[in-house]
Design a protein around this motif. Structure first.
Motif, PDB file in Angstrom:
ATOM      1  N   MET A   1      27.803  23.593 112.170  1.00  0.00           N
ATOM      2  CA  MET A   1      28.295  22.467 110.909  1.00  0.00           C
ATOM      3  C   MET A   1      27.947  21.086 110.916  1.00  0.00           C
ATOM      4  SD  MET A   1      31.007  19.680 111.363  1.00  0.00           S
ATOM      5  CE  MET A   1      31.657  19.013 112.731  1.00  0.00           C
ATOM      6  N   MET A   2      27.581  20.905 109.829  1.00  0.00           N
ATOM      7  CA  MET A   2      26.922  19.260 110.170  1.00  0.00           C
ATOM      8  C   MET A   2      26.514  18.304 111.295  1.00  0.00           C
ATOM      9  SD  MET A   2      25.128  19.609 107.261  1.00  0.00           S
ATOM     10  CE  MET A   2      24.933  17.840 105.853  1.00  0.00           C
ATOM     11  N   PRO A   5      25.900  18.266 115.599  1.00  0.00           N
ATOM     12  CA  PRO A   5      25.122  17.166 116.536  1.00  0.00           C
ATOM     13  C   PRO A   5      25.463  16.004 117.172  1.00  0.00           C
ATOM     14  CG  PRO A   5      23.455  18.461 114.838  1.00  0.00           C
ATOM     15  CD  PRO A   5      25.655  18.284 115.018  1.00  0.00           C
ATOM     16  N   ILE A  31      36.778  21.895 112.187  1.00  0.00           N
ATOM     17  CA  ILE A  31      35.390  21.813 112.106  1.00  0.00           C
ATOM     18  C   ILE A  31      35.681  20.640 113.687  1.00  0.00           C
ATOM     19  CG2 ILE A  31      34.782  21.928 109.551  1.00  0.00           C
ATOM     20  CD1 ILE A  31      34.561  18.758 109.737  1.00  0.00           C
ATOM     21  N   ASP A 190      32.686  23.055  94.906  1.00  0.00           N
ATOM     22  CA  ASP A 190      33.179  23.096  96.715  1.00  0.00           C
ATOM     23  C   ASP A 190      34.780  23.441  96.725  1.00  0.00           C
ATOM     24  OD1 ASP A 190      33.947  22.779  98.942  1.00  0.00           O
ATOM     25  OD2 ASP A 190      32.409  20.598  99.655  1.00  0.00           O
ATOM     26  N   LEU A 199      34.562  18.976 102.277  1.00  0.00           N
ATOM     27  CA  LEU A 199      34.125  19.259 103.830  1.00  0.00           C
ATOM     28  C   LEU A 199      32.532  18.787 103.303  1.00  0.00           C
ATOM     29  CD1 LEU A 199      35.912  22.167 105.042  1.00  0.00           C
ATOM     30  CD2 LEU A 199      35.770  19.095 105.894  1.00  0.00           C
ATOM     31  N   HIS A 200      31.549  18.934 102.875  1.00  0.00           N
ATOM     32  CA  HIS A 200      30.054  18.915 102.890  1.00  0.00           C
ATOM     33  C   HIS A 200      29.389  17.091 102.497  1.00  0.00           C
ATOM     34  CE1 HIS A 200      25.867  20.515 102.364  1.00  0.00           C
ATOM     35  NE2 HIS A 200      26.175  19.592 101.523  1.00  0.00           N
ATOM     36  N   ALA A 203      31.075  15.469 105.547  1.00  0.00           N
ATOM     37  CA  ALA A 203      30.175  15.778 107.229  1.00  0.00           C
ATOM     38  C   ALA A 203      28.809  14.707 106.338  1.00  0.00           C
ATOM     39  CB  ALA A 203      30.450  17.038 107.155  1.00  0.00           C
TER      40      ALA A 203
ATOM     41  N   GLY B 151      23.351  23.422 101.941  1.00  0.00           N
ATOM     42  CA  GLY B 151      23.071  21.884 101.856  1.00  0.00           C
ATOM     43  C   GLY B 151      21.098  22.063 102.409  1.00  0.00           C
ATOM     44  N   ASP B 152      20.687  21.124 102.166  1.00  0.00           N
ATOM     45  CA  ASP B 152      19.988  20.714 103.290  1.00  0.00           C
ATOM     46  C   ASP B 152      19.536  20.408 104.889  1.00  0.00           C
ATOM     47  OD1 ASP B 152      16.890  20.818 102.593  1.00  0.00           O
ATOM     48  OD2 ASP B 152      16.695  19.202 101.476  1.00  0.00           O
ATOM     49  N   LEU B 153      19.565  21.438 105.782  1.00  0.00           N
ATOM     50  CA  LEU B 153      20.005  21.385 106.819  1.00  0.00           C
ATOM     51  C   LEU B 153      18.849  21.027 108.061  1.00  0.00           C
ATOM     52  CD1 LEU B 153      21.949  24.580 107.467  1.00  0.00           C
ATOM     53  CD2 LEU B 153      23.161  22.127 106.453  1.00  0.00           C
ATOM     54  N   ARG B 156      17.760  20.369 113.824  1.00  0.00           N
ATOM     55  CA  ARG B 156      18.771  19.467 114.660  1.00  0.00           C
ATOM     56  C   ARG B 156      20.455  20.083 114.167  1.00  0.00           C
ATOM     57  NH1 ARG B 156      20.766  13.580 114.556  1.00  0.00           N
ATOM     58  NH2 ARG B 156      22.382  14.080 116.750  1.00  0.00           N
ATOM     59  N   VAL B 157      20.512  20.199 112.962  1.00  0.00           N
ATOM     60  CA  VAL B 157      22.111  20.842 112.908  1.00  0.00           C
ATOM     61  C   VAL B 157      21.920  22.119 112.930  1.00  0.00           C
ATOM     62  CG1 VAL B 157      23.319  21.053 110.357  1.00  0.00           C
ATOM     63  CG2 VAL B 157      22.937  18.642 111.077  1.00  0.00           C
ATOM     64  N   THR B 182      31.309  23.502 106.070  1.00  0.00           N
ATOM     65  CA  THR B 182      30.248  21.987 106.035  1.00  0.00           C
ATOM     66  C   THR B 182      29.166  21.793 105.964  1.00  0.00           C
ATOM     67  OG1 THR B 182      29.675  21.452 108.286  1.00  0.00           O
ATOM     68  CG2 THR B 182      31.332  20.246 107.608  1.00  0.00           C
ATOM     69  N   LEU B 183      28.270  23.824 105.944  1.00  0.00           N
ATOM     70  CA  LEU B 183      26.916  23.519 105.538  1.00  0.00           C
ATOM     71  C   LEU B 183      27.111  23.654 104.140  1.00  0.00           C
ATOM     72  CD1 LEU B 183      26.157  26.114 108.289  1.00  0.00           C
ATOM     73  CD2 LEU B 183      26.049  23.536 108.354  1.00  0.00           C
ATOM     74  N   ILE B 184      27.851  24.166 103.117  1.00  0.00           N
ATOM     75  CA  ILE B 184      28.238  24.605 101.973  1.00  0.00           C
ATOM     76  C   ILE B 184      27.975  24.070 100.893  1.00  0.00           C
ATOM     77  CG2 ILE B 184      28.530  26.403 100.780  1.00  0.00           C
ATOM     78  CD1 ILE B 184      27.197  27.288 102.976  1.00  0.00           C
ATOM     79  N   GLN B 185      27.154  23.401 100.223  1.00  0.00           N
ATOM     80  CA  GLN B 185      27.248  22.084  99.327  1.00  0.00           C
ATOM     81  C   GLN B 185      28.124  22.941  98.199  1.00  0.00           C
ATOM     82  OE1 GLN B 185      23.847  21.021  98.584  1.00  0.00           O
ATOM     83  NE2 GLN B 185      23.952  20.417  96.327  1.00  0.00           N
TER      84      GLN B 185
END
Lengths: 212, 212
Positions: A1-2, A5, A31, A190, A199-200, A203, B151-153, B156-157, B182-185
């Motif tokens: 998840m974004m 970290p 999340i 989304d 959510l994206h 984040a 998304g562009d991860l 670190r993410v 949250t990772l999905i655009q």
């Protein structure tokens, strides 16, 4: 998840969700975010006719809902939260805005309009953080728009779905995450935005606001 | 929900889900369907190279998984179920097929490949109903394909997400319905297909198979 970290660091902050939507609360809990809910007292009664577009309307409603909570918290004795989150979601077809149905008949009417065609769901999100300069806070606002294609529903399916009661507290008269899941042919954008919170994008903005 | 008009009638039938995926089970329970789970003993070890396309591969895997349960239930003393549901889901990028990661490093590698670009999720569904003619059952098979833009991860993410453990039991190394949300655009197609089961197509087919 974004936000993984920075999640520990985020969860040591004071975060407020200025929305009573149980679905937004669930999405953010899901999340791993820790926050408290403080409902807005803003009456959602802006005149739709005075806005150029549905987007302008939802953005202003989201802003006013959030600012009501911001004004109360920033004028209190205790330090204001590190982050206040507000949002509003609408369903639109062309320039028409669909809100929560006000009766069984209204729900049937709205679903009959949406059946077999494509509509848009727009959520406007407002994030308020502390700022050194007056008025001591700064506002970031953004929105997400998702196209939703609803299947061709027979009158029998619509009536039976409305009789479950699910449509009544939902903009556009359906809940994509529950029984309504089967009604939706496809989404383009989304998915979580359709439930009420993108959510994206959220984040990404939070990562920008709180990099560490 | 599409099946609402026939839900009582459906739930008086014997329905079997030939899949151990907890996510498929949850999706079907969530729309009010009653069924029992009978796991397939088919070893998912078809040679990917022997298929012309990822779709051929997932369709054959879904069919074999389901037929294993069908053969057992149709050769038993007790009457066979009214409906047996089987499915398989894969993540593809071009002609490459991504299954469940086999190590932490593999999960990082897969997510690094998927980050910032668009991939496809394909679920093949098999429905088996009783038939008067030999072999006493008939098979309906269909699939749904959804484009997913991740998304562009940052590295670190990705590492922090893999450390949550969520990627390990999921094709493509992410769970769109949980922390991975949250990772999905955006998605383009049926969202539930990405979780592992295309609810809208399923409901349409079941309505056709059991009109009353």
């Amino acid at each position: 998840m974004m936000l993984q970290p920075i999640l520990n660091s985020l969860n040591s902050k004071c975060i407020v969700l200025a929305s009573t939507s149980p679905r937004r609360k669930l999405l953010l809990e899901n999340i791993g975010l820790k926050f408290k809910v403080i409902p807005s007292k803003f009456e959602e009664n802006l005149s739709k006719e005075s806005f150029c577009s549905p987007l302008d309307y939802v953005a202003e409603t989201a802003k006013q809902k959030t600012l009501d909570v911001v004004h109360r918290l920033y004028s209190s004795e205790v330090p204001p939260p590190d982050l206040i989150i507000g949002a509003d979601t609408i369903v639109t077809l062309g320039n028409e805005i669909f809100e929560k149905p006000n009766s069984r008949e209204h729900a049937v009417e709205v679903l009959t309009r949406l059946s077999g065609s494509s509509h848009e769901v727009i959520t406007s999100v407002v994030l308020v953080t502390q700022s050194p300069a007056e008025p001591k806070y700064s506002i970031v606002q953004f929105h997400s728009q998702t196209e939703v294609v609803m299947g061709d529903l027979s009158q029998r399916v619509i009536e039976a779905y409305v009789d479950t009661g699910e449509p009544m507290d939902k903009a556009g008269g359906y809940g994509i995450q529950d029984l309504g899941s089967t009604l939706i042919q496809r989404v383009n954008g989304d998915y979580f935005n359709v439930i009420g919170f993108p959510l994206h994008l959220f984040a990404k903005e939070v990562l920008r606001l709180f990099p560490e």
